[in-house]
Design a protein around this motif. Structure first.
Motif, PDB file in Angstrom:
ATOM      1  N   PHE A   5       0.812  -1.219   0.000  1.00 55.91           N
ATOM      2  CA  PHE A   5       0.000   0.000   0.000  1.00 55.91           C
ATOM      3  C   PHE A   5       0.848   1.274   0.000  1.00 55.91           C
ATOM      4  CE2 PHE A   5      -3.658  -2.383   2.342  1.00 55.91           C
ATOM      5  CZ  PHE A   5      -3.944  -3.058   1.165  1.00 55.91           C
ATOM      6  N   VAL A   6       1.861   1.304   0.838  1.00 56.40           N
ATOM      7  CA  VAL A   6       2.633   2.559   0.944  1.00 56.40           C
ATOM      8  C   VAL A   6       4.122   2.369   0.696  1.00 56.40           C
ATOM      9  CG1 VAL A   6       1.000   3.792   2.413  1.00 56.40           C
ATOM     10  CG2 VAL A   6       2.682   2.287   3.465  1.00 56.40           C
ATOM     11  N   GLY A   7       4.532   1.140   0.397  1.00 59.10           N
ATOM     12  CA  GLY A   7       5.958   0.891   0.150  1.00 59.10           C
ATOM     13  C   GLY A   7       6.284   0.650  -1.307  1.00 59.10           C
ATOM     14  N   GLY A   8       5.275   0.707  -2.170  1.00 54.63           N
ATOM     15  CA  GLY A   8       5.523   0.553  -3.603  1.00 54.63           C
ATOM     16  C   GLY A   8       5.758  -0.881  -4.045  1.00 54.63           C
ATOM     17  N   GLN A   9       5.510  -1.864  -3.185  1.00 55.31           N
ATOM     18  CA  GLN A   9       5.724  -3.268  -3.572  1.00 55.31           C
ATOM     19  C   GLN A   9       4.637  -3.702  -4.554  1.00 55.31           C
ATOM     20  OE1 GLN A   9       7.164  -6.494  -0.749  1.00 55.31           O
ATOM     21  NE2 GLN A   9       5.006  -6.984  -0.785  1.00 55.31           N
ATOM     22  N   ASN A  10       5.022  -4.376  -5.635  1.00 50.76           N
ATOM     23  CA  ASN A  10       4.022  -4.747  -6.641  1.00 50.76           C
ATOM     24  C   ASN A  10       3.200  -5.961  -6.207  1.00 50.76           C
ATOM     25  OD1 ASN A  10       5.357  -7.157  -7.362  1.00 50.76           O
ATOM     26  ND2 ASN A  10       6.742  -6.037  -8.720  1.00 50.76           N
ATOM     27  N   THR A  11       2.149  -6.214  -6.973  1.00 56.53           N
ATOM     28  CA  THR A  11       1.195  -7.262  -6.594  1.00 56.53           C
ATOM     29  C   THR A  11       1.847  -8.643  -6.557  1.00 56.53           C
ATOM     30  OG1 THR A  11      -0.637  -5.975  -7.483  1.00 56.53           O
ATOM     31  CG2 THR A  11      -0.998  -8.333  -7.250  1.00 56.53           C
ATOM     32  N   GLU A  12       2.666  -8.947  -7.552  1.00 54.68           N
ATOM     33  CA  GLU A  12       3.289 -10.282  -7.601  1.00 54.68           C
ATOM     34  C   GLU A  12       4.159 -10.524  -6.369  1.00 54.68           C
ATOM     35  OE1 GLU A  12       2.795 -12.963  -9.351  1.00 54.68           O
ATOM     36  OE2 GLU A  12       1.253 -11.893 -10.458  1.00 54.68           O
ATOM     37  N   ASP A  13       4.974  -9.524  -6.020  1.00 56.75           N
ATOM     38  CA  ASP A  13       5.843  -9.678  -4.846  1.00 56.75           C
ATOM     39  C   ASP A  13       5.013  -9.788  -3.569  1.00 56.75           C
ATOM     40  OD1 ASP A  13       7.986  -9.593  -6.497  1.00 56.75           O
ATOM     41  OD2 ASP A  13       8.576  -7.524  -6.028  1.00 56.75           O
ATOM     42  N   THR A  14       3.904  -9.064  -3.549  1.00 60.64           N
ATOM     43  CA  THR A  14       3.043  -9.117  -2.355  1.00 60.64           C
ATOM     44  C   THR A  14       2.425 -10.506  -2.202  1.00 60.64           C
ATOM     45  OG1 THR A  14       2.545  -6.781  -2.651  1.00 60.64           O
ATOM     46  CG2 THR A  14       1.076  -8.016  -1.202  1.00 60.64           C
ATOM     47  N   ILE A  15       1.915 -11.030  -3.303  1.00 62.68           N
ATOM     48  CA  ILE A  15       1.325 -12.383  -3.263  1.00 62.68           C
ATOM     49  C   ILE A  15       2.395 -13.403  -2.871  1.00 62.68           C
ATOM     50  CG2 ILE A  15       0.360 -14.223  -4.714  1.00 62.68           C
ATOM     51  CD1 ILE A  15      -1.732 -12.174  -4.039  1.00 62.68           C
ATOM     52  N   ALA A  16       3.591 -13.251  -3.434  1.00 61.98           N
ATOM     53  CA  ALA A  16       4.677 -14.188  -3.106  1.00 61.98           C
ATOM     54  C   ALA A  16       5.059 -14.062  -1.636  1.00 61.98           C
ATOM     55  CB  ALA A  16       5.888 -13.903  -3.997  1.00 61.98           C
ATOM     56  N   GLY A  17       5.095 -12.825  -1.126  1.00 56.05           N
ATOM     57  CA  GLY A  17       5.447 -12.598   0.280  1.00 56.05           C
ATOM     58  C   GLY A  17       4.414 -13.185   1.222  1.00 56.05           C
ATOM     59  N   ILE A  18       3.133 -12.984   0.895  1.00 55.05           N
ATOM     60  CA  ILE A  18       2.071 -13.529   1.756  1.00 55.05           C
ATOM     61  C   ILE A  18       2.105 -15.058   1.710  1.00 55.05           C
ATOM     62  CG2 ILE A  18      -0.424 -13.671   2.151  1.00 55.05           C
ATOM     63  CD1 ILE A  18      -0.691 -10.841   1.041  1.00 55.05           C
ATOM     64  N   THR A  19       2.304 -15.599   0.531  1.00 55.93           N
ATOM     65  CA  THR A  19       2.348 -17.060   0.386  1.00 55.93           C
ATOM     66  C   THR A  19       3.478 -17.657   1.224  1.00 55.93           C
ATOM     67  OG1 THR A  19       1.436 -16.906  -1.839  1.00 55.93           O
ATOM     68  CG2 THR A  19       2.587 -18.947  -1.283  1.00 55.93           C
ATOM     69  N   ALA A  20       4.675 -17.068   1.092  1.00 54.97           N
ATOM     70  CA  ALA A  20       5.823 -17.589   1.853  1.00 54.97           C
ATOM     71  C   ALA A  20       5.602 -17.416   3.348  1.00 54.97           C
ATOM     72  CB  ALA A  20       7.092 -16.856   1.413  1.00 54.97           C
ATOM     73  N   GLY A  21       5.046 -16.257   3.727  1.00 53.23           N
ATOM     74  CA  GLY A  21       4.816 -15.988   5.145  1.00 53.23           C
ATOM     75  C   GLY A  21       3.813 -16.950   5.755  1.00 53.23           C
ATOM     76  N   ILE A  22       2.726 -17.217   5.020  1.00 46.91           N
ATOM     77  CA  ILE A  22       1.711 -18.153   5.532  1.00 46.91           C
ATOM     78  C   ILE A  22       2.300 -19.563   5.629  1.00 46.91           C
ATOM     79  CG2 ILE A  22      -0.488 -19.288   4.996  1.00 46.91           C
ATOM     80  CD1 ILE A  22      -1.536 -16.635   3.943  1.00 46.91           C
ATOM     81  N   ALA A  23       3.095 -19.930   4.625  1.00 50.91           N
ATOM     82  CA  ALA A  23       3.720 -21.268   4.656  1.00 50.91           C
ATOM     83  C   ALA A  23       4.607 -21.400   5.891  1.00 50.91           C
ATOM     84  CB  ALA A  23       4.535 -21.492   3.378  1.00 50.91           C
ATOM     85  N   ASP A  24       5.391 -20.366   6.199  1.00 53.52           N
ATOM     86  CA  ASP A  24       6.247 -20.394   7.395  1.00 53.52           C
ATOM     87  C   ASP A  24       5.402 -20.441   8.667  1.00 53.52           C
ATOM     88  OD1 ASP A  24       8.471 -20.287   5.841  1.00 53.52           O
ATOM     89  OD2 ASP A  24       8.873 -18.140   6.140  1.00 53.52           O
ATOM     90  N   ALA A  25       4.313 -19.636   8.676  1.00 49.56           N
ATOM     91  CA  ALA A  25       3.461 -19.566   9.867  1.00 49.56           C
ATOM     92  C   ALA A  25       2.827 -20.924  10.161  1.00 49.56           C
ATOM     93  CB  ALA A  25       2.373 -18.515   9.661  1.00 49.56           C
ATOM     94  N   VAL A  26       2.360 -21.567   9.112  1.00 44.78           N
ATOM     95  CA  VAL A  26       1.710 -22.871   9.286  1.00 44.78           C
ATOM     96  C   VAL A  26       2.753 -23.927   9.688  1.00 44.78           C
ATOM     97  CG1 VAL A  26       0.482 -24.704   8.063  1.00 44.78           C
ATOM     98  CG2 VAL A  26      -0.164 -22.330   7.698  1.00 44.78           C
ATOM     99  N   ALA A  27       3.953 -23.845   9.093  1.00 44.36           N
ATOM    100  CA  ALA A  27       4.995 -24.830   9.404  1.00 44.36           C
ATOM    101  C   ALA A  27       5.503 -24.674  10.833  1.00 44.36           C
ATOM    102  CB  ALA A  27       6.156 -24.660   8.424  1.00 44.36           C
ATOM    103  N   ALA A  28       5.428 -23.445  11.368  1.00 47.96           N
ATOM    104  CA  ALA A  28       5.966 -23.193  12.713  1.00 47.96           C
ATOM    105  C   ALA A  28       5.103 -23.784  13.814  1.00 47.96           C
ATOM    106  CB  ALA A  28       6.097 -21.689  12.933  1.00 47.96           C
ATOM    107  N   SER A  29       3.846 -24.124  13.487  1.00 41.45           N
ATOM    108  CA  SER A  29       2.958 -24.613  14.562  1.00 41.45           C
ATOM    109  C   SER A  29       3.074 -26.125  14.735  1.00 41.45           C
ATOM    110  CB  SER A  29       1.522 -24.227  14.256  1.00 41.45           C
ATOM    111  OG  SER A  29       1.108 -24.827  13.065  1.00 41.45           O
TER     112      SER A  29
END
Lengths: 306, 437
Positions: B413-437
């Protein structure tokens, strides 16, 4: 002539009960402080150290992680950003707070009309909690409805992005912290200044020293111990800054104002990665201990007296 | 009696000890006014910790009184500020002395249920308990298919609008039925019209995704018919056309200056305050804001439905009531059953402007005390929440996922990150979050 001497062995026999009483009295005075310090400082500290070696969400006993949490810190971009911001914040706030505090103290130590009122005004922020101070900061720095941008707008000056711009957001946190902290520095400096004998200034004046020279060569060296104390305290306060940042900016925008304590809080209580948050806390402790030790060994004026 | 040094020291030590002990007792979480020996009315005793507005607490007190009269049990209500609620609860759980029952947002529920801290209510609630609630509400209190709480109420975001600001831009046709809700394209057209007619320091709208409200961004994903977790809740599913559409559309709010730049997810200025200050013409908000807005605003305002894309969708806000694992199962379940009874829920929701989770109350069963004409808007909006959506938000990994969403959406929203990078970041983050539990 009869010389009466005490047998060497009789002395302890006579004084022993008294020494024991003195020892007991001494320990009695010290014990409550040591007990409270141990219970509320040392025990949590050791506990945090133990948790920092664990992987835990705070529920249950957690699992042993060894140095994994510390290894994670090395590659954690957000941690380094928070660490850099903390150092920058400390590097800006500490000298400014000291300089403004000393300036105000010198001014208010002189023959100034209504100086009691001015002293009270400067000390007043100390009576307000950090959260309340930060909430007032929000009222001032809100970029849509804040007082400051309204004033800028009404005078035709460009508005600042106090909440969405990285540099203005950082500046807003620094300014609010200074507002809160200058009064504290002023108060401590004032007590230091009042310990300096007026005869020293008189002698300097007779030697032809001007106002700046008297300040530079009499005041500054003689408030050295006060400065040493204030530097240590300001650095510790700055490294521990939390409430002002948390309320005013929440660490944003884009981590521009994220500091180590807000990052540890987010990690520990929002993400619930409490082992990692404890590791951040321990690193913060080590940084502060190192700084204090270096400052202690290198300060030449910490014990300077008149 | 003369005060000797010894007596002084002895007294000081005793006082210090008393202070230490009393400080420790502050962590017990028991109501300070309760007396465990005498307060037990013969039907057992429960401690219940919650935060709440005055209206919510009044609703709870009334429901507690009703339960105490019918059961003979005693309930010690411990009302705390929201800001302290979960640090207190966590400390009490860690100290082994949690309250018997507490209130918890649906997006936090999974953290406690997944960590094994809550009482499995299977077999303790009435057999027809599931049928009592809407499917989306029931899905929000399940963990591994078992109920670990009851859905006490819900809330979802609709659009509050400033009538005058819309009229000034020539917008007079605001949807009055769910079927007429704006589509994303229609919302874009309204926003563009407002933008072109407003001064620079005014904005078409503000969105309520600040803080943990970042879960409200998911409404856009759901409206695009997307998911952020796979059906088994064990993997990321946001890498989809729907995910890209949601990120693209919401990023455009900032690019087009439809929202103020301090309306991002990590901002400390809440969207409602931006709308209250008439900096924005519209705001997404829950019904819980109706009493406050009615009491404090001096401009004419109304409410309409959130937009739709592929389908309708919204955030399943609100709170569940849960019992901790060592609570008396029968008594705790009876209390939860009573608090979600029709009378208790109706009284609570009407007074506090919140939405019921009971199926029999959803269909016209309640009417807000303040601005009752807005009740159908929020009930209609709540009907747009699908069970598959609320089930994802009840994931045990939600607390970690919230952090991922905050970081990535702030960058978008305010850092200029494009949609593809955002989707990739959320995907990786969720994968890590789920793996950590």
């Amino acid at each position: 002539m009869t010389v009466t001497t005490r047998s060497p062995t009789s002395r302890p026999a006579v004084n022993r009960p008294r020494r024991v009483r003195d020892d007991v009295a001494g320990w009695s005075f010290v014990t409550p402080s040591v007990a409270l310090l141990g219970l509320f400082v040392l025990v949590p500290l050791v506990w945090a150290l133990v948790i920092s070696f664990q992987r835990t969400d705070g529920f249950g006993s957690g699992s042993w992680a060894g140095l994994q949490n510390y290894a994670r810190l090395v590659g954690d971009r957000q941690f380094w950003r928070a660490a850099l911001n903390t150092v920058l914040f400390t590097g800006i706030v500490t000298p400014l707070a000291l300089a403004l505090g000393l300036g105000a103290a010198v001014l208010l130590n002189s023959v100034l009309p209504a100086r009691g009122v001015f002293r009270s005004v400067l000390i007043l922020p100390m009576a307000i909690s950090g959260v309340a101070t930060a909430l007032m900061g929000v009222l001032v720095f809100d970029e849509n409805t804040g007082i400051l941008n309204r004033m800028l707008r009404s005078t035709g000056l460009p508005e600042a992005a106090w909440q969405s711009g990285s540099v203005p957001a950082f500046a807003s946190v620094v300014l609010v912290t200074l507002w809160w902290r200058v009064g504290f520095c002023m108060l401590i400096y004032l007590s230091g200044l009042q310990g300096i004998s007026p005869t020293l200034y008189e002698q300097a004046r007779l030697d032809g020293a001007g106002a700046w020279q008297r300040f530079r060569h009499v005041t500054v060296p003689l408030v050295g111990p006060t400065t040493f104390f204030l530097v240590v305290m300001n650095v510790i306060y700055s490294f521990q800054v939390f409430d002002v940042v948390f309320v005013m900016t929440g660490g944003g925008p884009r981590d521009a104002t994220s500091v180590l304590v807000t990052y540890a809080y987010e990690t520990g209580f929002v993400t619930r990665d409490q082992g990692y948050a404890a590791a951040v806390g321990i690193v913060l402790l080590l940084i502060m201990l190192t700084f204090t030790a270096v400052q202690w060994r290198t300060s030449r004026t910490r014990d300077l007296v008149e | 009696m003369p005060l000797t040094r010894r007596r002084l020291l002895g007294g000081g030590t005793a006082l210090t000890g008393a202070a230490v002990l009393s400080a420790c007792s502050g962590f017990t979480g028991r109501d300070s006014g309760s007396d465990e020996g005498s307060a037990n009315g013969g039907g057992g005793e429960l401690t219940f910790t919650t935060w709440g507005t005055d209206a919510e607490l009044a609703g709870f007190r009334s429901a507690i009184e009703r339960f105490e009269q019918s059961s003979g049990a005693t309930v010690n209500l411990n009302a705390v500020p929201y800001e302290q609620m979960f640090t207190n609860i966590d400390a009490q759980i860690q100290a082994g002395n949690p309250p018997d029952v507490f209130r918890v947002p649906y997006y936090t529920f999974g953290s406690y249920a997944g960590a094994g801290q809550l009482l499995d209510l299977s077999g303790h609630l009435p057999a027809d308990a599931q049928d009592r609630f809407t499917p989306q509400a029931w899905a929000a209190v399940l963990n591994g298919g078992k109920p670990y709480g009851v859905p006490h109420h819900t809330d979802t975001s609709a659009i509050f609008y400033n009538v005058q600001m819309l009229q000034d831009a020539g917008i007079t046709d605001v949807p009055t039925t769910l079927a007429d809700a704006w589509t994303w394209d229609e919302l874009s057209a309204v926003a563009a019209t407002l933008r072109s007619s407003m001064p620079d320091d005014r904005y078409p709208f503000a969105y309520n995704w600040q803080g943990n409200g970042v879960t409200r961004w998911l409404s856009w994903l759901f409206q695009a018919d997307g998911r952020f977790l796979t059906e088994d809740l064990f993997g990321p599913a946001i890498d989809s056309e729907a995910g890209r559409a949601a990120v693209d559309f919401t990023r455009s709010f900032f690019e087009q200056r439809w929202v103020p730049s301090n309306n991002s997810v990590k901002s400390t200025t809440y969207a409602a305050d931006t709308w209250y200050g008439q900096t924005a013409a519209m705001v997404w908000s829950g019904a819980f804001n109706i009493p406050d807005a009615d009491a404090s605003l001096d401009f004419e305002w109304g409410a309409t439905f959130a937009p739709t894309d592929v389908r309708g969708g919204g955030d399943f806000g609100g709170n569940a009531l849960v019992a901790t694992k060592d609570a008396d199962p029968e008594l705790a379940a009876a209390f939860l059953d009573s608090l979600t009874g029709a009378d208790s829920m109706r009284e609570f929701c009407q007074g506090a402007s919140l939405l019921p989770t009971r199926a029999d109350l959803v269909d016209g069963g309640i009417e807000f005390t303040v601005r009752p004409e807005l009740t159908p808007v929020f009930l209609g909006q709540a009907s747009q929440v699908a069970a598959q959506d609320s089930a994802q938000v009840a994931s045990p990994d939600m607390s970690r996922i919230i952090t991922v969403l905050k970081d990535q959406l702030e960058q978008a929203f305010v850092g200029g990150q494009n949609t593809e990078d955002t989707i990739a970041g959320i995907t990786a983050g969720i994968a890590d979050a789920v793996a950590a539990s």
